[in-house]
Design a protein around this motif. Sequence first.
Motif, PDB file in Angstrom:
ATOM      1  N   ASN A 129       0.824  -1.215   0.000  1.00 47.32           N
ATOM      2  CA  ASN A 129       0.000   0.000   0.000  1.00 47.32           C
ATOM      3  C   ASN A 129       0.853   1.258   0.000  1.00 47.32           C
ATOM      4  O   ASN A 129       0.588   2.203  -0.738  1.00 47.32           O
ATOM      5  CB  ASN A 129      -0.956  -0.006   1.201  1.00 47.32           C
ATOM      6  N   VAL A 130       1.887   1.286   0.827  1.00 45.48           N
ATOM      7  CA  VAL A 130       2.778   2.451   0.883  1.00 45.48           C
ATOM      8  C   VAL A 130       3.509   2.624  -0.443  1.00 45.48           C
ATOM      9  O   VAL A 130       3.566   3.724  -1.009  1.00 45.48           O
ATOM     10  CB  VAL A 130       3.799   2.303   2.037  1.00 45.48           C
ATOM     11  N   LEU A 131       4.062   1.532  -0.971  1.00 49.18           N
ATOM     12  CA  LEU A 131       4.825   1.585  -2.219  1.00 49.18           C
ATOM     13  C   LEU A 131       3.970   2.093  -3.375  1.00 49.18           C
ATOM     14  O   LEU A 131       4.384   2.990  -4.132  1.00 49.18           O
ATOM     15  CB  LEU A 131       5.365   0.191  -2.542  1.00 49.18           C
ATOM     16  N   VAL A 132       2.780   1.548  -3.517  1.00 51.77           N
ATOM     17  CA  VAL A 132       1.910   1.907  -4.643  1.00 51.77           C
ATOM     18  C   VAL A 132       1.442   3.355  -4.544  1.00 51.77           C
ATOM     19  O   VAL A 132       1.434   4.090  -5.546  1.00 51.77           O
ATOM     20  CB  VAL A 132       0.705   0.939  -4.715  1.00 51.77           C
ATOM     21  N   VAL A 133       1.062   3.790  -3.355  1.00 53.56           N
ATOM     22  CA  VAL A 133       0.603   5.168  -3.180  1.00 53.56           C
ATOM     23  C   VAL A 133       1.722   6.155  -3.516  1.00 53.56           C
ATOM     24  O   VAL A 133       1.503   7.145  -4.225  1.00 53.56           O
ATOM     25  CB  VAL A 133       0.082   5.401  -1.740  1.00 53.56           C
ATOM     26  N   LEU A 184      -8.477  -0.158 -17.487  1.00 51.09           N
ATOM     27  CA  LEU A 184      -7.469  -1.197 -17.726  1.00 51.09           C
ATOM     28  C   LEU A 184      -7.266  -2.034 -16.474  1.00 51.09           C
ATOM     29  O   LEU A 184      -7.108  -3.260 -16.555  1.00 51.09           O
ATOM     30  CB  LEU A 184      -6.147  -0.571 -18.168  1.00 51.09           C
ATOM     31  N   MET A 185      -7.275  -1.399 -15.312  1.00 52.97           N
ATOM     32  CA  MET A 185      -7.102  -2.130 -14.049  1.00 52.97           C
ATOM     33  C   MET A 185      -8.221  -3.157 -13.875  1.00 52.97           C
ATOM     34  O   MET A 185      -7.972  -4.297 -13.461  1.00 52.97           O
ATOM     35  CB  MET A 185      -7.108  -1.147 -12.873  1.00 52.97           C
ATOM     36  N   ALA A 186      -9.452  -2.775 -14.213  1.00 55.99           N
ATOM     37  CA  ALA A 186     -10.586  -3.698 -14.102  1.00 55.99           C
ATOM     38  C   ALA A 186     -10.392  -4.906 -15.013  1.00 55.99           C
ATOM     39  O   ALA A 186     -10.682  -6.049 -14.634  1.00 55.99           O
ATOM     40  CB  ALA A 186     -11.882  -2.981 -14.447  1.00 55.99           C
ATOM     41  N   VAL A 187      -9.880  -4.656 -16.236  1.00 58.76           N
ATOM     42  CA  VAL A 187      -9.624  -5.738 -17.185  1.00 58.76           C
ATOM     43  C   VAL A 187      -8.541  -6.675 -16.660  1.00 58.76           C
ATOM     44  O   VAL A 187      -8.668  -7.903 -16.722  1.00 58.76           O
ATOM     45  CB  VAL A 187      -9.210  -5.166 -18.561  1.00 58.76           C
ATOM     46  N   LYS A 195      -3.405   8.385   5.420  1.00 53.82           N
ATOM     47  CA  LYS A 195      -4.834   8.203   5.149  1.00 53.82           C
ATOM     48  C   LYS A 195      -5.111   6.827   4.563  1.00 53.82           C
ATOM     49  O   LYS A 195      -6.046   6.136   4.987  1.00 53.82           O
ATOM     50  CB  LYS A 195      -5.319   9.293   4.188  1.00 53.82           C
ATOM     51  N   GLU A 196      -4.289   6.425   3.573  1.00 56.30           N
ATOM     52  CA  GLU A 196      -4.500   5.129   2.930  1.00 56.30           C
ATOM     53  C   GLU A 196      -4.269   3.971   3.901  1.00 56.30           C
ATOM     54  O   GLU A 196      -4.938   2.952   3.832  1.00 56.30           O
ATOM     55  CB  GLU A 196      -3.556   4.976   1.722  1.00 56.30           C
ATOM     56  N   LEU A 197      -3.309   4.137   4.804  1.00 54.30           N
ATOM     57  CA  LEU A 197      -3.006   3.072   5.758  1.00 54.30           C
ATOM     58  C   LEU A 197      -4.071   2.961   6.837  1.00 54.30           C
ATOM     59  O   LEU A 197      -4.529   1.872   7.165  1.00 54.30           O
ATOM     60  CB  LEU A 197      -1.633   3.305   6.392  1.00 54.30           C
ATOM     61  N   ALA A 208     -10.182   0.576  -7.228  1.00 54.26           N
ATOM     62  CA  ALA A 208     -10.589   1.769  -6.470  1.00 54.26           C
ATOM     63  C   ALA A 208      -9.436   2.756  -6.333  1.00 54.26           C
ATOM     64  O   ALA A 208      -9.623   3.978  -6.455  1.00 54.26           O
ATOM     65  CB  ALA A 208     -11.112   1.361  -5.087  1.00 54.26           C
ATOM     66  N   LEU A 209      -8.230   2.247  -6.100  1.00 54.13           N
ATOM     67  CA  LEU A 209      -7.070   3.133  -5.955  1.00 54.13           C
ATOM     68  C   LEU A 209      -6.718   3.791  -7.292  1.00 54.13           C
ATOM     69  O   LEU A 209      -6.321   4.959  -7.326  1.00 54.13           O
ATOM     70  CB  LEU A 209      -5.870   2.340  -5.431  1.00 54.13           C
ATOM     71  N   ALA A 210      -6.869   3.055  -8.389  1.00 56.99           N
ATOM     72  CA  ALA A 210      -6.622   3.637  -9.708  1.00 56.99           C
ATOM     73  C   ALA A 210      -7.573   4.795  -9.978  1.00 56.99           C
ATOM     74  O   ALA A 210      -7.181   5.848 -10.505  1.00 56.99           O
ATOM     75  CB  ALA A 210      -6.764   2.562 -10.792  1.00 56.99           C
ATOM     76  N   ARG A 211      -8.820   4.640  -9.602  1.00 54.33           N
ATOM     77  CA  ARG A 211      -9.799   5.725  -9.786  1.00 54.33           C
ATOM     78  C   ARG A 211      -9.473   6.911  -8.892  1.00 54.33           C
ATOM     79  O   ARG A 211      -9.571   8.070  -9.302  1.00 54.33           O
ATOM     80  CB  ARG A 211     -11.205   5.222  -9.465  1.00 54.33           C
ATOM     81  N   GLN A 212      -9.053   6.634  -7.691  1.00 51.44           N
ATOM     82  CA  GLN A 212      -8.809   7.701  -6.713  1.00 51.44           C
ATOM     83  C   GLN A 212      -7.568   8.518  -7.048  1.00 51.44           C
ATOM     84  O   GLN A 212      -7.563   9.742  -6.907  1.00 51.44           O
ATOM     85  CB  GLN A 212      -8.663   7.091  -5.312  1.00 51.44           C
TER      86      GLN A 212
END
Length: 310
Positions: free
Chosen positions: A137-141, A281-284, A161-163, A270-274
Amino acid sequence: MISLSLTILPVFLLLIMGIILSRYDFPSDSFWSGVDKLVYWVLFPSLLYTKTSEVDFSHPIVGRYAIIFLSTIALIFCLCLLVNTFMRASPPTCTTIVQAGVRFNTFIALAVADKLYGDVGLLYATLGASILIPTINVLVVIYMVVKHGKKGVSLSGLIVKELFKNPLIISILLGVSVNLLGASDVIPLYAITEILSQATLPLVLLAVGASLQFKEINTAWKYIWCSTIIKMTVFPTIIILLCITFDISGVVAAVAVIFGAVPTATSGYALARQLGGNAPLMAVLISSQTAISMAMLPMVMWVAQIIFLT
């Protein structure tokens, strides 16, 4: 491999059942959105809290387990960056490829570990999730904020916030805390979460299946195969090599491989949208990886069992 496939088969049959029930709006469309919330905010955190309360964090394996997982994530992240450079992908697509490569579906990982190796496997899988979920989570954000160049965004504030809005991370922190304090059996919360955790995995798998979307799958084949190779071939291969290097074998090594063999996490959408990623593409990629894993995961685990359990 046939017996192993048959052992894992109920996990995927529940996913397929979720897909079918959702397509026919049974029992209703609003039911599945409610189940998603129940699973995410109550049931799965209960399972993680219960199991992290039981893990022996003083065991020597914990340190080596952490090194294996953290090293693997670092290597996969670097590989995704190389792939993005080679493909000359746009920033939103770059961050989506990274998510599809480093994330893992915790729900499926724990269900497979439980089905293959019982309570011991589920315990080791919870330990792996406890290490990986906060790290990823930290890395991706951080990567998404930097890559998308969001001005005026407080990176530290966003990470916090994400954590701390993530119920899975909160439940892990609580479980680890009461475990280290030796208060697992004293706090009544354990008795409640233990009961709730028993209903978690079947409902989780149905909900994951219901969330899958296959409408746009024909438009992104190069990304599908690229992300799948990284996630379900390179990821478990690195884990296998590191387990051999650090002299880890048996069920604990096999469970580690599961995290590399399962598809990417549904939460990536959800994170891609946010944060400005390529959400369609993420959904696919989520849906296609989940479908492909029905064939790939048994093969990867068959190899892992030959190496570590024979």
